[in-house]
Design an enzyme around this catalytic site. Structure first.
Site, PDB file in Angstrom:
ATOM      1  N   SER A  38      -6.792   1.238  -6.347  1.00  0.00           N
ATOM      2  CA  SER A  38      -5.460   1.145  -5.750  1.00  0.00           C
ATOM      3  C   SER A  38      -5.580   1.602  -4.309  1.00  0.00           C
ATOM      4  O   SER A  38      -6.562   2.238  -3.911  1.00  0.00           O
ATOM      5  CB  SER A  38      -4.464   2.012  -6.512  1.00  0.00           C
ATOM      6  OG  SER A  38      -4.867   3.369  -6.492  1.00  0.00           O
ATOM      7  N   ASN A  39      -4.600   1.271  -3.520  1.00  0.00           N
ATOM      8  CA  ASN A  39      -4.663   1.584  -2.098  1.00  0.00           C
ATOM      9  C   ASN A  39      -3.470   2.405  -1.661  1.00  0.00           C
ATOM     10  O   ASN A  39      -2.423   2.399  -2.296  1.00  0.00           O
ATOM     11  CB  ASN A  39      -4.704   0.290  -1.274  1.00  0.00           C
ATOM     12  CG  ASN A  39      -5.982  -0.483  -1.509  1.00  0.00           C
ATOM     13  OD1 ASN A  39      -7.061   0.059  -1.349  1.00  0.00           O
ATOM     14  ND2 ASN A  39      -5.863  -1.736  -1.886  1.00  0.00           N
ATOM     15  N   THR A  40      -3.644   3.100  -0.563  1.00  0.00           N
ATOM     16  CA  THR A  40      -2.556   3.810   0.074  1.00  0.00           C
ATOM     17  C   THR A  40      -2.798   3.709   1.574  1.00  0.00           C
ATOM     18  O   THR A  40      -3.601   2.899   2.022  1.00  0.00           O
ATOM     19  CB  THR A  40      -2.467   5.259  -0.417  1.00  0.00           C
ATOM     20  OG1 THR A  40      -1.307   5.877   0.146  1.00  0.00           O
ATOM     21  CG2 THR A  40      -3.704   6.065  -0.034  1.00  0.00           C
ATOM     22  N   VAL A  41      -2.101   4.488   2.359  1.00  0.00           N
ATOM     23  CA  VAL A  41      -2.307   4.471   3.796  1.00  0.00           C
ATOM     24  C   VAL A  41      -2.627   5.874   4.281  1.00  0.00           C
ATOM     25  O   VAL A  41      -2.340   6.865   3.607  1.00  0.00           O
ATOM     26  CB  VAL A  41      -1.065   3.938   4.553  1.00  0.00           C
ATOM     27  CG1 VAL A  41      -0.816   2.480   4.215  1.00  0.00           C
ATOM     28  CG2 VAL A  41       0.169   4.778   4.251  1.00  0.00           C
ATOM     29  N   SER A  81       0.794  -1.225   0.000  1.00  0.00           N
ATOM     30  CA  SER A  81       0.000   0.000   0.000  1.00  0.00           C
ATOM     31  C   SER A  81       0.827   1.276   0.000  1.00  0.00           C
ATOM     32  O   SER A  81       0.317   2.337  -0.369  1.00  0.00           O
ATOM     33  CB  SER A  81      -0.930   0.033   1.224  1.00  0.00           C
ATOM     34  OG  SER A  81      -1.842  -1.039   1.195  1.00  0.00           O
TER      35      SER A  81
END
Length: 368
Positions: free
Chosen positions: A353-356, A61
């Site tokens: 999509s992912n991130t934090v 991520s």
């Protein structure tokens, strides 16, 4: 004075603290931020320590090959500053370059789609303006976990085992760096990332320059070139963060502040403006009716965000018009109380999509 009574229907107590608090999606990352606060660091220092550990524990991520955005509230002045730590495209990347490699549109999973990593410079610039400690001080825990190992948590273990992640990693001859024994780790497995530990150690000792020049920069340029990329040493060495004016909206007398485009925070403000016209507080917090109105508001916000958010240096973004309350009312009118709308205008789905996300507040009231 009578104490305030909170209605909290849960067997888990709220977290209460006087000298600071860290919220993150991994307990090791939150602990790293708390340790920095205990050592005298402030919210900026602790935020970077937390982010760095997430690089290690949530590599599907976030990572030092990516970007960072930060909002910092300075308690002494009451001012909020917005750090844009995102990288630009390589100077040599043109439409003709993309077409010459056989693509009609920008391929999402391609070395051509890789922008200059902005995270490390962003960390350095955030510390320089608001922090008290050095990169060496705040990267200690991240280096330790990368080198000595950590147990994979359920959320990130699931992400690591996703078909998309495995496919992406297996397409690289460097897959072993993130696929121990060339297979994704299982939940609870102890994972070590020695290559990442070495990179973080170099940054801790040499600052951001150790990332944007020298062996790390050599490896970035060489690896991207192997896969058709056009990033150069000059692209890395020339990268800078920018400090931007935050954007904001008022939601029922609460001012909500976000980073401006090319950050994605505009989506949250758009959704709040739309949702403000509904009496959400009158509905049970988990009722289908309340969730429906919130989801539809967010869908409309994402539709606009996907269409309008861009690099304002290249394509102006009509922030004033998008955040106008009258515009929000027009968008709100598209929502039916009893059925989901068809995908709204400009809302063509994109691969997810992912991130934090993380948040820190210190004992002085600074927040990051």
């Amino acid at each position: 004075m009578q104490p305030t009574v909170f209605e909290f229907d849960s067997r888990r107590s709220m977290v209460l603290a006087r000298r600071g608090m860290v919220a993150a999606s991994n307990p090791l990352a939150a602990q790293a931020g708390l340790d920095v606060l205990k050592r005298g660091g402030n919210a900026a220092d602790a935020a970077i320590a937390t982010a760095a550990v997430l690089n290690v524990t949530a590599p599907a991520s976030t990572g030092i090959g990516g970007d960072c955005f930060a909002l910092y509230y300075d308690a002494a002045t009451g001012q909020v500053s917005a750090l844009n730590g995102s990288g630009r495209a390589p100077a040599a990347l043109t439409i003709d370059t993309v077409r010459a490699q056989g693509h009609a549109t920008m391929p999402l999973r391609s070395a051509l789609a890789v922008t200059v990593p902005g995270a490390v410079r962003g960390w350095s610039d955030l510390l320089a303006r608001h922090g008290r400690l050095t990169l060496g001080d705040v990267l200690t825990d991240a280096i330790y976990y990368a080198r000595e190992g950590y147990p994979v948590s359920p959320v990130f273990g699931t992400a690591w085992n996703s078909a998309a992640t495995v496919e992406l990693l297996e397409s690289s001859r460097y897959a072993g760096d993130y696929l121990p024994d060339h297979k994704p780790p299982q939940v609870g497995q102890i994972v070590r990332l020695p290559g990442l530990a070495n990179s973080l150690q170099a940054i801790a000792e040499g600052g951001a320059e150790a990332f944007y020049t020298g062996p790390i920069a050599d490896a970035i340029v060489r690896t991207l070139a192997e896969y058709g990329g056009v990033m150069t040493h000059n692209d890395l060495a020339a990268h800078v963060s920018t400090w931007d004016t935050p954007i904001a909206t008022n939601y029922r007398d609460v001012t909500v502040i976000e980073c401006p485009p090319n950050g994605q925070g505009l989506a949250a403000l758009l959704a709040l403006n739309i949702a403000e016209g509904f009496d959400l507080a009158a509905l049970p917090w988990d009722s289908p009716e309340r969730l429906h109105l919130m989801i539809e508001s967010m869908r409309l916000a994402f539709a606009d965000a996907r269409h309008y958010i861009a690099d304002p240096a290249v394509q102006p973004v009509p922030i004033g018009g998008l955040l106008d309350k009258n515009y929000a009312a027009q968008r709100r009118a598209m929502i039916s109380p009893d059925r989901a709308m068809t995908p709204p205008t400009f809302g063509a789905p994109l691969p997810s999509s992912n991130t934090v996300y993380l948040s820190v507040i210190d004992g002085e009231g600074n927040a990051c």
